[in-house]
Design an enzyme around this catalytic site. Structure first.
Site, PDB file in Angstrom:
ATOM      1  N   TYR A  76      35.928  75.034 -88.986  1.00 50.22           N
ATOM      2  CA  TYR A  76      35.664  74.800 -87.552  1.00 50.22           C
ATOM      3  C   TYR A  76      36.656  75.581 -86.680  1.00 50.22           C
ATOM      4  CZ  TYR A  76      31.915  71.578 -88.448  1.00 50.22           C
ATOM      5  OH  TYR A  76      30.712  71.061 -88.837  1.00 50.22           O
ATOM      6  N   ARG A  79      35.316  78.965 -86.391  1.00 51.22           N
ATOM      7  CA  ARG A  79      34.156  79.004 -85.484  1.00 51.22           C
ATOM      8  C   ARG A  79      34.603  78.847 -84.027  1.00 51.22           C
ATOM      9  NH1 ARG A  79      29.980  74.743 -87.757  1.00 51.22           N
ATOM     10  NH2 ARG A  79      28.821  75.403 -85.944  1.00 51.22           N
ATOM     11  N   VAL A 112      26.555  73.769 -80.683  1.00 50.46           N
ATOM     12  CA  VAL A 112      27.846  73.089 -80.442  1.00 50.46           C
ATOM     13  C   VAL A 112      28.849  74.057 -79.817  1.00 50.46           C
ATOM     14  CG1 VAL A 112      27.456  71.454 -82.327  1.00 50.46           C
ATOM     15  CG2 VAL A 112      28.623  73.625 -82.822  1.00 50.46           C
ATOM     16  N   HIS A 128      24.086  67.623 -80.887  1.00 50.88           N
ATOM     17  CA  HIS A 128      24.950  67.689 -82.061  1.00 50.88           C
ATOM     18  C   HIS A 128      26.425  67.828 -81.715  1.00 50.88           C
ATOM     19  CE1 HIS A 128      21.173  69.299 -84.360  1.00 50.88           C
ATOM     20  NE2 HIS A 128      21.118  67.992 -84.137  1.00 50.88           N
TER      21      HIS A 128
HETATM   22  C1  BV8 Z   1      20.317  61.877 -88.275  1.00 46.79           C
HETATM   23  C2  BV8 Z   1      26.523  70.231 -85.861  1.00 46.79           C
HETATM   24  C3  BV8 Z   1      19.994  59.550 -88.313  1.00 46.79           C
HETATM   25  C4  BV8 Z   1      27.482  70.566 -86.945  1.00 46.79           C
HETATM   26  C5  BV8 Z   1      24.313  70.154 -86.893  1.00 46.79           C
HETATM   27  C6  BV8 Z   1      14.222  62.928 -90.703  1.00 46.79           C
HETATM   28  C7  BV8 Z   1      14.667  62.082 -89.681  1.00 46.79           C
HETATM   29  C8  BV8 Z   1      16.019  61.900 -89.460  1.00 46.79           C
HETATM   30  C9  BV8 Z   1      16.965  62.568 -90.236  1.00 46.79           C
HETATM   31  C10 BV8 Z   1      16.534  63.416 -91.254  1.00 46.79           C
HETATM   32  C11 BV8 Z   1      15.171  63.593 -91.475  1.00 46.79           C
HETATM   33  N1  BV8 Z   1      15.038  64.469 -92.510  1.00 46.79           N
HETATM   34  C12 BV8 Z   1      16.274  64.859 -92.919  1.00 46.79           C
HETATM   35  C13 BV8 Z   1      17.199  64.231 -92.194  1.00 46.79           C
HETATM   36  C14 BV8 Z   1      18.641  64.376 -92.358  1.00 46.79           C
HETATM   37  C15 BV8 Z   1      19.221  65.550 -91.584  1.00 46.79           C
HETATM   38  C16 BV8 Z   1      18.400  66.795 -91.627  1.00 46.79           C
HETATM   39  O1  BV8 Z   1      17.627  67.062 -90.702  1.00 46.79           O
HETATM   40  N2  BV8 Z   1      18.573  67.590 -92.662  1.00 46.79           N
HETATM   41  C17 BV8 Z   1      17.879  68.868 -92.745  1.00 46.79           C
HETATM   42  C18 BV8 Z   1      18.790  69.881 -93.442  1.00 46.79           C
HETATM   43  C19 BV8 Z   1      16.590  68.645 -93.485  1.00 46.79           C
HETATM   44  N3  BV8 Z   1      19.459  65.153 -90.204  1.00 46.79           N
HETATM   45  C20 BV8 Z   1      20.613  64.530 -89.904  1.00 46.79           C
HETATM   46  O2  BV8 Z   1      21.432  64.193 -90.743  1.00 46.79           O
HETATM   47  C21 BV8 Z   1      20.856  64.212 -88.433  1.00 46.79           C
HETATM   48  N4  BV8 Z   1      21.246  62.837 -88.300  1.00 46.79           N
HETATM   49  O3  BV8 Z   1      19.160  62.097 -88.456  1.00 46.79           O
HETATM   50  O4  BV8 Z   1      20.834  60.614 -88.015  1.00 46.79           O
HETATM   51  C22 BV8 Z   1      20.252  59.258 -89.769  1.00 46.79           C
HETATM   52  C23 BV8 Z   1      21.540  58.951 -90.148  1.00 46.79           C
HETATM   53  C24 BV8 Z   1      21.791  58.656 -91.490  1.00 46.79           C
HETATM   54  C25 BV8 Z   1      20.756  58.713 -92.435  1.00 46.79           C
HETATM   55  C26 BV8 Z   1      19.457  59.076 -92.026  1.00 46.79           C
HETATM   56  C27 BV8 Z   1      19.200  59.360 -90.693  1.00 46.79           C
HETATM   57  C28 BV8 Z   1      22.018  65.027 -87.895  1.00 46.79           C
HETATM   58  C29 BV8 Z   1      21.697  66.475 -87.898  1.00 46.79           C
HETATM   59  C30 BV8 Z   1      22.795  67.243 -87.129  1.00 46.79           C
HETATM   60  C31 BV8 Z   1      23.529  68.156 -88.077  1.00 46.79           C
HETATM   61  N5  BV8 Z   1      24.513  68.952 -87.318  1.00 46.79           N
HETATM   62  N6  BV8 Z   1      25.222  70.823 -86.158  1.00 46.79           N
HETATM   63  C32 BV8 Z   1      27.865  72.002 -86.922  1.00 46.79           C
HETATM   64  O5  BV8 Z   1      27.341  72.785 -86.099  1.00 46.79           O
HETATM   65  O6  BV8 Z   1      28.743  72.375 -87.731  1.00 46.79           O
HETATM   66  S1  BV8 Z   1      22.844  70.869 -87.231  1.00 46.79           S
HETATM   67  C33 BV8 Z   1      22.965  72.554 -87.173  1.00 46.79           C
HETATM   68  O7  BV8 Z   1      21.645  72.991 -87.516  1.00 46.79           O
HETATM   69  C34 BV8 Z   1      23.235  73.200 -85.829  1.00 46.79           C
HETATM   70  O8  BV8 Z   1      23.305  72.290 -84.763  1.00 46.79           O
HETATM   71  C35 BV8 Z   1      22.001  74.105 -85.653  1.00 46.79           C
HETATM   72  O9  BV8 Z   1      21.713  74.352 -84.331  1.00 46.79           O
HETATM   73  C36 BV8 Z   1      21.009  73.222 -86.274  1.00 46.79           C
HETATM   74  C37 BV8 Z   1      19.618  73.648 -86.546  1.00 46.79           C
HETATM   75  O10 BV8 Z   1      19.657  74.926 -87.016  1.00 46.79           O
HETATM   76  P1  BV8 Z   1      19.039  76.011 -85.993  1.00 46.79           P
HETATM   77  O11 BV8 Z   1      19.584  75.787 -84.654  1.00 46.79           O
HETATM   78  O12 BV8 Z   1      17.567  75.965 -86.164  1.00 46.79           O
HETATM   79  O13 BV8 Z   1      19.679  77.298 -86.514  1.00 46.79           O
HETATM   80  P2  BV8 Z   1      19.201  78.070 -87.766  1.00 46.79           P
HETATM   81  O14 BV8 Z   1      20.317  78.954 -88.143  1.00 46.79           O
HETATM   82  O15 BV8 Z   1      18.633  77.096 -88.733  1.00 46.79           O
HETATM   83  O16 BV8 Z   1      17.963  78.941 -87.239  1.00 46.79           O
HETATM   84  C38 BV8 Z   1      18.196  79.913 -86.244  1.00 46.79           C
HETATM   85  C39 BV8 Z   1      16.824  80.312 -85.747  1.00 46.79           C
HETATM   86  O17 BV8 Z   1      17.006  81.243 -84.686  1.00 46.79           O
HETATM   87  C40 BV8 Z   1      15.982  81.000 -86.807  1.00 46.79           C
HETATM   88  O18 BV8 Z   1      14.663  80.475 -86.769  1.00 46.79           O
HETATM   89  C41 BV8 Z   1      15.991  82.472 -86.362  1.00 46.79           C
HETATM   90  O19 BV8 Z   1      14.777  83.126 -86.668  1.00 46.79           O
HETATM   91  C42 BV8 Z   1      16.152  82.334 -84.875  1.00 46.79           C
HETATM   92  N7  BV8 Z   1      16.776  83.469 -84.205  1.00 46.79           N
HETATM   93  C43 BV8 Z   1      17.683  84.357 -84.700  1.00 46.79           C
HETATM   94  N8  BV8 Z   1      18.015  85.264 -83.725  1.00 46.79           N
HETATM   95  C44 BV8 Z   1      17.328  84.910 -82.606  1.00 46.79           C
HETATM   96  C45 BV8 Z   1      16.543  83.778 -82.907  1.00 46.79           C
HETATM   97  N9  BV8 Z   1      15.735  83.201 -81.989  1.00 46.79           N
HETATM   98  C46 BV8 Z   1      15.697  83.747 -80.751  1.00 46.79           C
HETATM   99  N10 BV8 Z   1      16.412  84.838 -80.389  1.00 46.79           N
HETATM  100  C47 BV8 Z   1      17.234  85.438 -81.286  1.00 46.79           C
HETATM  101  N11 BV8 Z   1      17.933  86.533 -80.918  1.00 46.79           N
END
Ligand code: BV8
Length: 255
Positions: A76, A79, A112, A128
């Site tokens: 972190y 970052r 973030v 987040h």
């Molecule tokens: C929770 C902070 C309740 C940390 C982050 C269903 C319901 C509820 C929960 C879940 C569920 N299924 C699974 C879960 C659990 C989990 C989850 O979703 N897991 C995933 C991996 C499947 N969710 C959680 O744990 C959440 N909590 O639900 O609480 C709960 C509690 C306990 C038990 C059960 C439920 C908390 C999730 C938060 C995690 N923290 N960030 C840190 O930053 O270090 S998430 C992290 O991922 C960032 O915030 C990031 O923003 C986020 C999502 O990723 P993206 O933003 O999409 O970024 P990514 O790199 O993936 O993609 C970039 C995109 O940009 C690409 O598509 C690319 O093509 C595009 N791009 C690239 N260049 C450009 C562009 N677009 C436009 N212009 C460009 N130039």
């Protein structure tokens, strides 16, 4: 119109431009992709350096922090340093302009990095958290300053517990009320933008689908396909820094 917004010539469907121009309520969900053009690596980007062998999902968890607090804290720190050296890009600035143009505008971000606030967005819902803020791992309460005694992670001046970034890790709850406010905005808006997110992280990824169900015009801006692409009303395949300024100029050509 801010000079840095002078966009390249991009053509949009008339019905998208008129939906935007006539919108009274706009909601926007952004992800790491909107900060990519500022030089902030996305979660999909390969990790480099010390963390090359780790996936963000494996580092951004309470378990990872308990297992190796020093490495997670240093990830972190790296970052935070990176975010301090970058600036908002035309994609962020276009959303500031959009907020100026409509009566009800809600910006929800998964990011973030604080770049939306630095760009001038006034009301940002950070689902987040924010890596520029620090909290005590034991108390789950903010800590603004602490003695720099070389210990990594540093310790809470109140209870001596380890300090951690004020972000939501995988498996942790989102900030109280933030998701409810985001969901209400998604269900009440005329136009919903989903910008720069792979729409794989929940519950944030559910927001564009809630907007679709509520009858909003859903606009995706992403160079790649996502699970939303074939359901969005408009799926603009391209960079946020190019498409958002061009859309704003097309909908509101007058200064
Ligand atoms: C929770 C902070 C309740 C940390 C982050 C269903 C319901 C509820 C929960 C879940 C569920 N299924 C699974 C879960 C659990 C989990 C989850 O979703 N897991 C995933 C991996 C499947 N969710 C959680 O744990 C959440 N909590 O639900 O609480 C709960 C509690 C306990 C038990 C059960 C439920 C908390 C999730 C938060 C995690 N923290 N960030 C840190 O930053 O270090 S998430 C992290 O991922 C960032 O915030 C990031 O923003 C986020 C999502 O990723 P993206 O933003 O999409 O970024 P990514 O790199 O993936 O993609 C970039 C995109 O940009 C690409 O598509 C690319 O093509 C595009 N791009 C690239 N260049 C450009 C562009 N677009 C436009 N212009 C460009 N130039």
């Amino acid at each position: 119109m801010n000079a840095s917004l002078s966009p390249a010539a991009v053509e949009f469907p008339d019905r998208l431009v008129s939906a935007l121009r006539n919108a009274r309520r706009i909601a926007v969900l952004t992800g790491a992709g909107i900060s990519a053009e500022s030089g902030v690596p996305t979660f999909r980007d390969a990790q480099t350096g010390l963390w090359a062998n780790f996936k963000p999902e494996d580092l951004a968890t309470p378990e990872a922090f308990r297992r190796n607090p020093k490495m997670v804290w240093e990830w972190y720190e790296w970052r935070r340093q990176r975010v301090r050296t970058v600036s908002p890009n035309p994609g962020h600035l276009a959303l500031v302009e959009m907020e100026r143009r409509v009566p009800a505008f809600t910006l929800v971000t998964q990011n973030v990095d604080g770049l939306h606030q630095r760009a001038g967005s006034r009301h940002v819902l950070e689902l987040h958290g924010n890596i520029t803020r620090t909290k005590c791992f034991e108390e789950d309460a903010a800590v603004e300053s602490w003695p720099e005694d070389g210990e990594v992670p540093p310790r809470c001046p109140r209870c001596g517990g380890m300090l951690r970034p004020d972000v939501v890790w995988f498996g942790e709850m989102l900030p109280e009320g933030a998701y409810a406010a985001a969901e209400a905005a998604a269900e009440a808006c005329d136009v919903f933008f989903c910008v720069g997110t792979a729409t794989v992280v929940y519950p944030a990824a559910a927001l564009p689908f809630a907007a679709l169900r509520a009858g909003a015009t859903v606009v995706e801006v992403n160079p790649s396909e996502t699970q939303l692409s074939d359901q969005a009303t408009h799926s603009l395949r391209g960079r946020a820094g190019e498409h958002l300024p061009a859309l704003v100029k097309a909908a509101w050509p007058e200064p």
